[in-house]
Design a protein around this motif. Sequence first.
Motif, PDB file in Angstrom:
ATOM      1  N   SER A  73       0.831  -1.201   0.000  1.00  0.00           N
ATOM      2  CA  SER A  73       0.000   0.000   0.000  1.00  0.00           C
ATOM      3  C   SER A  73       0.869   1.256   0.000  1.00  0.00           C
ATOM      4  O   SER A  73       0.442   2.308  -0.454  1.00  0.00           O
ATOM      5  N   HIS A  76       1.202   2.250  -3.775  1.00  0.00           N
ATOM      6  CA  HIS A  76      -0.061   1.849  -4.401  1.00  0.00           C
ATOM      7  C   HIS A  76      -0.069   2.056  -5.911  1.00  0.00           C
ATOM      8  O   HIS A  76      -0.342   1.133  -6.686  1.00  0.00           O
TER       9      HIS A  76
ATOM     10  N   ASN B  79      -4.981  -2.665  -0.758  1.00  0.00           N
ATOM     11  CA  ASN B  79      -6.127  -1.909  -0.239  1.00  0.00           C
ATOM     12  C   ASN B  79      -6.536  -2.289   1.175  1.00  0.00           C
ATOM     13  O   ASN B  79      -7.262  -1.558   1.826  1.00  0.00           O
ATOM     14  N   SER B 335      -6.430   0.188   3.828  1.00  0.00           N
ATOM     15  CA  SER B 335      -5.070   0.762   3.897  1.00  0.00           C
ATOM     16  C   SER B 335      -5.134   2.277   4.041  1.00  0.00           C
ATOM     17  O   SER B 335      -6.108   2.907   3.659  1.00  0.00           O
ATOM     18  N   VAL B 337      -4.404   4.844   2.344  1.00  0.00           N
ATOM     19  CA  VAL B 337      -4.063   5.258   0.985  1.00  0.00           C
ATOM     20  C   VAL B 337      -5.077   6.309   0.572  1.00  0.00           C
ATOM     21  O   VAL B 337      -6.232   6.256   1.000  1.00  0.00           O
TER      22      VAL B 337
END
Lengths: 207, 386
Positions: A73, A76, B79, B335, B337
Amino acid sequence: METLWLVVLGTLATGYFTLAGFDYGTGLLLPFRRRDEALSRMTPFFLGNEVWLVAAVGVLLAAFPRLEGELLSGSHSVFTLLLAGLVLFMAAVQLRLWWWLVFTGALMVSVGWGLFLAHLLDAPPFVALVMPVLFAVHGWVFQNRRWALFPVSAALCALPIPLAFGTIDVSGLMAHPATLTLLAWVAIPVIPLVVVLQWSIVAISSR
Amino acid sequence: MSAVDLARLQFATTTSFHFLFVLLTLGLVTLLVVMQTRFTITGARVHERMTLFWGRIYVINYALGIVTGIVMEFQFGLNWSGLATYAGDVFGAPLAVETLVAFFLESTFLGLWIFGWGKLNRWLHLSLLYLTALTAFASAFWIMAANGFLQNPVGHRVDGNVLRLTDFGALLTNPAFVHALPHVISAALTVGGVFLTGVSAYHFIKRTPEADFFRRSLRMGVVTTALATPVLFTFGITQLNVVSELQPHKNEAASWIGLPLGFMILIGLGLTVVSWLTLPLLARDAVIRMRFPLYLMVIGIPVPFAAAIFGWLYREVGRQPWVVYGLLRTEDAVSHVDAGQILLSLIVFTSLFVVLAGVDWVLIARAVRRGPDVAPAPVSPLVVTL
């Protein structure tokens, strides 16, 4: 225990980079070679080469559960590029779609690995170009059957692995001994078995 | 949309596409085992040609399915790093066993089967297909064990802020697993049966001169469907009882959750009844001479695929808001992100998978139209060539 699993993961990653490396190299060299011939030389190896990645990521998830998520992650969009390239490359090679799709896929995958390496080493982005160059050299060696050079170019493709491992401190990120013992029973017999079986695919198809 | 919503949407899309490939792979490999066993024992040419024709379709589908599987595997780390961090010690174990024992070996056996065609001893070559099928089923076994854990976490203890594996056996006797596995496997066999039936019916509609070849295939398809659907249905019903005990609020997870469940049950019931009604009509080729059922058989090909997706929607959406039921919330598993990065990957992979599924469809349709007996390819008659 830690060392054992680093060795297992390292073996799988080395298997992937040294085997799939010449696939990507073949793809990168396609504009300069007789394309049908280059692709059919790679075909018997292809599926076997790519599955090493799947095994490596499986071990990464189970043995280093707290590392896997951070690694993936944390990069990503690099993995989006890499995986999109892998999807295009695998589909295009296996189905003999357009050669430029094979080339583009190979380029995306190898630049993707390069960017990931640069990220791990905290190096400037142009270091990413090392991977396509190494893969291309390895692909050239494979395609020209310079078997004496093959271990050398293979080792070059695997060189980023110890470099990358050196940047990671795995203590505290590993799974619990109960999980690891169970996995050891599975992973340790399977890897040599796969090597022997993949070797026989090569032997059979070259008959 | 938030990062969680996007990541969920991406997981649903990737899994659904992946599962379409998986169903056909599992269904076809089982039927190929029957075909090649008959060929190996009798040596009859028709069984060899059947293995080649259906085997080619199987290989196309496998080659593209593997690609969706790789993206699927990476997605956990990309993810859902919170899931691996919290439950990776337990959940990761069956998943890793799947990649190593099942998938890693499966592709290798399949490679040997493809490139060993015509070059190995007949029995040895047959055993490679058995091993491919066995490892394919092992894949389903371990994936369902991992999913069963998410539905009903067993075999673990909470240690600070992570889970530890205490009893691996408990993962394999988990009621959320033991009833779901035969359900999924019989769903794959149903897909295989309906596919064989539909494709053979297409050739009867086209009046291809291969009557014997497709009569055998059609019979095999109908019989397979008739054998698989009662098992499918039974384990569907027993699962509902398990679910009402383990996840009493499943039906309240979303207002529309009953809809896919209802459709799935209707399709399952429908396929069971229709396949059993078709069985007596196989006598003296009545069903082929009547002709109109042939059109229904072709139209029916996508139906069990749809039912399978409905089933997964019910199972997975019904688990919300939990990713590990009762232990880890979905929003805590995602995650750290940017939503933008997840959106980018969602768009990229969804469009690629749409194309991939389209290519799969076109290539299979082309192989189907071309019919059996193609001039052998240079490497192996099973390598996909266009």
